[in-house]
Write a protein that holds these residues in place. Structure first.
Motif, short mmCIF file in Angstrom:
data_model
loop_
_atom_site.label_atom_id
_atom_site.label_comp_id
_atom_site.label_asym_id
_atom_site.label_seq_id
_atom_site.Cartn_x
_atom_site.Cartn_y
_atom_site.Cartn_z
N PRO A 82 99.68 -15.04 26.01
CA PRO A 82 99.46 -13.91 26.71
C PRO A 82 99.41 -13.99 28.09
N PRO A 83 99.53 -12.92 29.00
CA PRO A 83 99.74 -13.09 30.49
C PRO A 83 98.57 -13.70 31.07
N SER A 84 97.41 -13.63 30.49
CA SER A 84 96.26 -14.60 31.30
C SER A 84 96.40 -16.13 31.35
N GLN A 85 97.41 -16.54 30.23
CA GLN A 85 97.48 -17.88 30.17
C GLN A 85 99.02 -18.24 30.49
N GLY A 86 99.59 -17.04 31.18
CA GLY A 86 100.95 -17.50 31.56
C GLY A 86 101.25 -17.71 32.85
N TYR A 87 102.23 -17.03 33.45
CA TYR A 87 102.31 -17.03 35.17
C TYR A 87 101.25 -16.48 35.78
N PRO A 138 121.37 -32.55 27.88
CA PRO A 138 120.17 -31.70 28.12
C PRO A 138 119.07 -32.65 28.53
N LEU A 139 118.43 -32.24 29.57
CA LEU A 139 117.40 -32.76 30.34
C LEU A 139 116.09 -32.33 30.01
N PRO A 140 115.26 -32.97 29.23
CA PRO A 140 114.07 -32.45 28.85
C PRO A 140 113.16 -32.09 30.19
N PHE A 141 111.78 -31.31 29.94
CA PHE A 141 111.13 -31.23 30.92
C PHE A 141 109.65 -32.09 30.51
N THR A 142 109.28 -32.72 31.70
CA THR A 142 108.08 -33.58 31.86
C THR A 142 107.18 -33.32 32.58
N PHE A 143 105.91 -33.25 32.16
CA PHE A 143 104.75 -32.80 33.04
C PHE A 143 103.56 -33.56 32.51
N VAL A 144 102.50 -33.56 33.54
CA VAL A 144 101.31 -34.42 33.04
C VAL A 144 100.38 -33.26 32.62
N LEU A 145 99.68 -33.25 31.55
CA LEU A 145 98.54 -32.66 31.14
C LEU A 145 97.32 -32.84 31.97
N GLY A 146 96.74 -31.69 32.31
CA GLY A 146 95.69 -31.38 33.02
C GLY A 146 96.07 -31.65 34.67
N GLY A 206 97.62 -29.09 36.04
CA GLY A 206 97.48 -27.63 36.58
C GLY A 206 98.82 -27.28 37.31
N LYS A 207 100.00 -27.81 36.85
CA LYS A 207 101.02 -27.36 37.48
C LYS A 207 101.85 -26.45 36.67
N VAL A 208 101.72 -26.58 35.45
CA VAL A 208 102.33 -25.74 34.35
C VAL A 208 101.26 -24.55 33.86
N SER A 210 104.80 -20.34 41.42
CA SER A 210 104.75 -21.56 41.87
C SER A 210 104.51 -22.46 40.60
N GLN A 211 104.02 -21.78 39.26
CA GLN A 211 103.72 -22.54 38.15
C GLN A 211 105.01 -22.87 37.47
N GLU A 212 105.07 -24.02 36.89
CA GLU A 212 106.07 -24.41 36.08
C GLU A 212 105.82 -24.03 34.64
#
Length: 236
Positions: free
Chosen positions: A171-176, A137-145, A147-149, A180-182
């Motif tokens: 909630p939807p406002s904090q979701g997609y 299984p391949l974990p998900f990696t991202f940088v906080l701040g 804005g890509k997720v 293009s958002q991850e």
């Protein structure tokens, strides 16, 4: 013990609600049995999740954890439930500056299960379906701040401790907000189904906007990596 390895549990006899499993070892929170196209009440979703959590299983919070969902500070409505309190460090929010001298970027590594409330708890993506060259299984990696997720995932992770597992209702406002958002499901069908549901104009017009984009994530924080960059001080 990881998300994937948690033991299975007996399913409660409930007429209106049922557990939908990630696999045979990992049930998530219950979902409303189909058919239904009514907008889900956010408070009802939380109440259902709490009321049907087994009292002695992987899903029950540890003794040191909060007994129910709580509002994450500065998250604009994200609700969280601690499934396991970690013992490691907590991430700092990315792109924080200290006296204009140093910028600290934090890269986090997580495993997650993502579900969509509007599709009866449909699991649209999980890191356990993403495999590396060795089939692991391949974990998900991202940088906080960065804005890509989605904002809700950032809000959930930045206050966790390494080793912890947290269930969040976003909630939807904090979701997609766009396609293009991850994290984005890699499979075209799943990706299309996800965004077709969230941004469905007919259902939005019918007043279902408060629930169409409601997301449920179980997140395990595996690792924190600090990336530092020196910045010039003021006047230099």
């Amino acid at each position: 013990m990881t998300i994937q390895s948690m033991p299975s549990i007996c399913r409660p006899c409930i007429s209106l609600f049922h557990f939908i499993s990630f696999n045979s070892h990992y049930p998530l929170i219950p979902a409303i049995s189909p058919p239904t196209r009514r907008a889900l009440s956010f408070s009802a979703l939380i109440s259902t999740a709490i009321s049907t959590l087994p009292s002695s299983s992987f899903a029950a919070p540890s003794k040191s954890a909060a007994p129910n969902f709580f509002d994450l500070p500065d998250s604009a409505g994200v609700k969280a439930l601690e499934l396991r309190i970690g013992s490691g460090e907590t991430p700092l929010h990315g792109d924080q500056t200290i006296f204009f001298i140093r910028s600290i970027h934090v890269k986090v590594v997580v495993h997650y299960y993502g579900r969509l409330a509007a599709k009866q708890g449909w699991r649209f993506d999980t890191t356990y379906d993403h495999k590396d060259e060795n089939g692991e299984p391949l974990p998900f990696t991202f940088v906080l701040g960065s804005g890509k997720v989605i904002a809700g995932m950032e809000a959930a992770v930045k206050s966790m401790k390494v080793g912890g597992i947290r269930r969040v209702i976003i909630p939807p406002s904090q979701g997609y907000q766009n396609t293009s958002q991850e994290p984005i499901p890699p499979n075209y069908f799943d990706r299309q189904r996800l965004f077709t549901t969230i941004f469905n104009p007919t259902r939005l017009a019918n007043g279902e906007g408060s629930s169409l984009g409601t997301l449920i994530f179980d997140i395990e924080l595996l690792q924190i990596r600090h990336l530092t960059n020196k910045l010039a001080s003021p006047g230099s």
